[in-house]
Design an enzyme around this catalytic site. Structure first.
Site, mmCIF file in Angstrom:
data_model
loop_
_atom_site.group_PDB
_atom_site.id
_atom_site.type_symbol
_atom_site.label_atom_id
_atom_site.label_comp_id
_atom_site.label_asym_id
_atom_site.label_seq_id
_atom_site.Cartn_x
_atom_site.Cartn_y
_atom_site.Cartn_z
ATOM 1 N N LYS A 42 22.028 48.984 40.193
ATOM 2 C CA LYS A 42 22.837 49.507 41.273
ATOM 3 C C LYS A 42 23.994 48.585 41.649
ATOM 4 C CE LYS A 42 21.264 48.684 45.084
ATOM 5 N NZ LYS A 42 20.493 48.499 46.323
ATOM 6 N N THR A 43 23.679 47.334 41.839
ATOM 7 C CA THR A 43 24.721 46.394 42.232
ATOM 8 C C THR A 43 25.793 46.307 41.161
ATOM 9 O OG1 THR A 43 23.040 45.133 43.367
ATOM 10 C CG2 THR A 43 25.151 44.078 43.082
ATOM 11 N N ASP A 238 26.206 50.550 50.686
ATOM 12 C CA ASP A 238 24.978 50.278 49.945
ATOM 13 C C ASP A 238 23.771 50.407 50.879
ATOM 14 O OD1 ASP A 238 23.333 49.603 47.901
ATOM 15 O OD2 ASP A 238 23.811 47.469 47.908
ATOM 16 N N GLU A 239 22.596 50.584 50.317
ATOM 17 C CA GLU A 239 21.360 50.713 51.100
ATOM 18 C C GLU A 239 21.515 51.787 52.179
ATOM 19 O OE1 GLU A 239 18.941 49.251 49.906
ATOM 20 O OE2 GLU A 239 19.428 47.228 49.211
ATOM 21 N N GLN A 269 12.854 53.329 49.290
ATOM 22 C CA GLN A 269 12.945 51.953 49.765
ATOM 23 C C GLN A 269 13.414 51.881 51.207
ATOM 24 O OE1 GLN A 269 14.422 48.953 46.846
ATOM 25 N NE2 GLN A 269 14.740 50.723 45.520
ATOM 26 N N ARG A 633 10.149 44.093 42.918
ATOM 27 C CA ARG A 633 10.991 42.897 42.790
ATOM 28 C C ARG A 633 10.597 42.102 41.555
ATOM 29 N NH1 ARG A 633 14.657 44.822 44.810
ATOM 30 N NH2 ARG A 633 13.310 46.639 44.739
#
Length: 756
Positions: A42-43, A238-239, A269, A633
DNA sequence: AAATCCGCGTTTTTT
DNA sequence: ACGCGGATTT
């Protein structure tokens, strides 16, 4: 490098991207929703997209606004963009950072035309953190004669904050769904009124205000909104699953002119509902922003097959969820390890020892991370790490900036910049002690309030000073004189201001005198603060006007208020990382430990209590998402630990393994009982472990399964709770009604589909 | 006004 | 267990 065959830059930007990723990067104008599973790059997509917009679309960096959730994420993103292009003028930051920056130049527009001089916001406003806020509320409650025991400042503050997060005004009419626990609605409304007025008088904004004031600005001054909205040709958030109502509205405004809004997130998330995040923002995106393109990033490039299988199995238990398939082509990797220990120290020791061993075998300390649900767990783990000699760093948690000496110095500096800040005044005036007590302060505070001026002005004036006598008067006068001398520091670089301050108030002597045996290295902390300031100045110098407001002391104070977790300090030797599950979002590590995977801790008790309301499972489901975030993670190895007993409020409490452990698919889990002290183990305990081990019926049961019981006959599984010895199923039997059964004893047989 | 003592709540999670 | 705020002394 650019000349070759026209396509060269594009192919460079798209190199190594799969097709949905490319689609997201090269999406042209209009709204875009990127549903991004964990580890789906994503980043990378966002940063490439920014580069693509600039290099291929001719968008100037200054026309792009990228909003991230944390400062850490913002910094990372900036670095990555910077590696691809000169990103001068690009806005990358958090909602709070962006709003603070906007307010630095626009806040005066919020002062009504009638307001004159005092009680008006200026660009020198200070930002109150939660404890500043609580301190102010404490004072207000006291002044209003409320019972301090019944109305706890933190409670009242939390409720006010909750209102603000939902963009509710201060009006009485706007009924809240619930009043505060035991706090009447009218009280909250009244205190909020007082609070707003006091904040204005102090020229201060809290975290919520930063967002809310900008929203207000945009709504009352369409011209200002349009100025920003037209400036930002492209907005990226984002998020997005963690945005609250206010942030949603801000996003709308900011993208209102060009309509080029790209949001990125993952409903699975979403872990911030407790602070007002509204998952509907992302679920309804397509409807809210018509004709949105939707891209799904489902291929995971981070984790091994086993880790991903565990994650997938867990998250699938959530009912309120949009189905999404994440997958990987990576190898299965090692199994997920489950480790039980006798108590929290054993648990911590086992983790630290394992890390130590792997480091000895050649791994680098920074390949390891330990996550925990609540901050207090940090202690045990930290001391185990120290004992094992593992270098580590703690992210967030007990704040550097929360320490006494740091807060003292910051209070002085805040007061220098913003003389109206009463909270800062009260803190600074008597450290070091100047004999100014509460009586004296109250006296001049009343005087100041009557004249709508500040405490500092009172301390400076003859008239104000006349209200107090003796030592207090001398102290106040001295303090006023000191602040007079310090005033020029407002325009100095942060480090200069800090150093001069420490010198002027002879803080070293004060610390030495204060040093009552506790032995904390306060001086070291002050040194560190100085270093931070110097570092800030250095960066501000290097990138003037980039993302930070003003540079200098003002900018530094803003950074300090907004950067709560000390995100820097990565210089030096590599270290293992300790942090809460919440802070872990967005990060990745080769090996991840999640400690305290226990009932009432990983589904946290607080999430279990709210068992009513429209969705009784909402709390547990958010906890499950949190667990999911933690699991995902891990790149290579995941270790889940729990303890049988744990010190809680100073006394031993018995713990049972988290229900989430029972949700792991049998094939991917390894181990279970690796007790350090097998002697202590009661016979038969191994079977108990089986409850989350492959095999016994409990793991195979799902809600909705049809089962048969020797005595009660046939029924349907309604709920599953507990694990280990406590694993229970609530079964609704055809003829025997609803029963809770202990799986350890109840011999339930699962009936095949359709009830064979 | 400062020093000492006592009792109580603390533990979700963060900008 | 620990720290903090408030109350109680000096």
């Amino acid at each position: 490098m650019r000349a070759v065959a026209g396509e060269a830059p594009a192919s460079g930007l798209l190199a190594g991207l799969n097709s949905p990723q490319q689609e997201a990067v090269t999406h042209g104008d209009g709204p875009l929703l990127i549903l991004a599973g964990p580890g789906s790059g994503k980043t990378r997509v966002i940063t490439r997209r920014i580069a693509w917009l600039v290099l291929e679309r001719g968008v100037r960096p200054g026309e792009i606004l990228a909003i991230t959730f944390t400062n850490k994420a913002a910094g990372e993103m900036r670095d990555r963009v910077l590696a691809m292009l000169p990103s001068r003028g690009l806005w990358i930051g958090t909602f709070h950072g962006m709003c603070a920056r906007i307010l630095r130049s626009e806040i005066e527009l919020l002062n009504g035309p009638e307001s004159t001089g005092t009680g008006a916001y200026t660009r020198d406003f200070t930002i109150y953190d939660t404890s500043d806020r609580n301190e102010l509320i404490r004072k207000l409650l006291k002044e209003a004669n409320y019972d301090a025991a019944r109305f706890k400042p933190s409670m009242v503050g939390a409720w006010i904050s909750a209102w603000k997060n939902q963009a509710r005004g201060a009006g009485v009419q706007e009924a809240q769904p619930e009043d505060g626990e035991g706090i009447e609605h009218e009280v909250l409304v009244r205190v909020r009124r007082l609070y707003e007025a006091a904040m204005r008088a102090n020229n201060a904004l809290d975290f919520d205000d930063l967002l809310l004031k900008v929203l207000e600005l945009f709504e009352h001054r369409p011209g200002v909104r349009d100025a920003y909205a037209s400036r930002f040709r492209h907005v990226l958030v984002d998020e997005y699953q963690d945005t609250n109502r206010v942030q949603y509205l801000l996003t709308r405004h900011l993208s209102s002119f060009h309509g080029n809004l790209a949001v990125c997130g993952d409903p699975d998330q979403s872990i911030y509902a407790w602070r007002g995040a509204d998952i509907r923002n992302i679920l309804d995106f397509e409807r809210d922003f018509g004709a949105a393109a939707v891209v799904r990033l489902e291929q995971n490039y981070r984790s091994t097959g086993n880790i991903l299988a565990a994650a997938q199995a867990v998250i699938q238990r959530n009912r309120a969820r949009k189905e999404k398939r994440i997958w990987t082509s990576a190898a299965e990797g090692p199994k997920v390890a489950v480790l039980r220990s006798s108590d929290e120290n054993e648990e911590a020791r086992a983790i630290a020892e394992e890390i130590r061993g792997r480091i000895a075998a050649g791994r680098s300390p920074d390949e390891f991370a330990v996550f925990y649900r609540v901050n207090f767990m940090q202690r045990a783990i930290e001391s185990a790490m120290r004992l094992a000699g593992v270098p580590y760093q703690v992210v967030g948690g007990l704040e550097f900036y929360a320490r006494r000496e740091i807060r003292d110095l910051i209070a002085y500096l805040k007061l220098v910049v913003n003389p109206s800040d009463e909270i800062a005044f009260r803190r600074a005036v008597n450290t070091p002690q100047r004999g100014v007590g509460e009586k004296s302060l109250d006296a001049i505070a009343r005087w100041a309030a009557d004249r709508r001026t500040s405490l500092l002005a009172a301390a400076r004036s003859e008239e104000g000073l006349a209200l107090v006598r003796g030592r207090a008067r001398a102290g106040l006068a001295a303090f006023a004189g000191l602040m007079e001398r310090l005033a020029p520091l407002a325009d100095a670089p942060a480090a200069v201001a800090m150093a001069q301050l420490v010198d002027e108030i002879d803080y070293a002597a004060w610390m030495a005198q204060m040093d009552d045996e506790s032995g904390v290295d306060r001086e070291a902390n002050v040194e560190e603060l100085l270093a931070h300031a110097a570092e800030y100045d250095r960066r501000a110098e290097a990138a003037p006007g980039e993302d930070r407001a003003a540079g200098g002391l003002r900018g530094f104070l803003q950074d300090v208020a907004l950067v709560s977790d000390v995100d820097g300090m990565e210089e030096g030797a590599p270290r293992a990382t300790l942090m809460t599950l919440h802070s872990a979002k967005g990060l990745e590590f080769p090996t991840v430990f999640i400690a305290g995977v226990e009932e009432e801790l990983l589904p946290h008790v607080r999430s279990l209590i709210e068992a009513e309301g429209p969705d009784p499972d909402a709390g547990v489901e958010e906890e499950r998402r949190l667990f999911y975030v933690g699991i995902t993670r891990a790149k290579e190895r995941l270790v889940l630990t729990h303890a049988r007993t744990r010190l809680h409020f100073g006394q031993e409490s018995f713990r049972s393994p988290s229900r989430f452990l029972a949700e792991l698919p049998p094939g991917v889990v390894e181990g279970g009982g690796t007790d350090e002290d097998p002697d202590e183990e009661e016979p038969g305990e191994e079977e108990v472990l089986g409850a989350y081990e492959p095999g016994p019926v409990s793991v195979q049961l799902k809600v909705g399964d049809r089962v048969e019981h020797d005595h009660f006959g046939r029924g349907t599984v309604e709920r599953l709770q507990g694990s280990g010895v406590n694993a229970r199923a609530t079964v609704r039997f055809v003829s025997a009604g609803e029963r809770q059964l202990l799986l350890q004893y109840a011999r339930l047989r699962r009936l095949g589909e359709g009830g064979r």
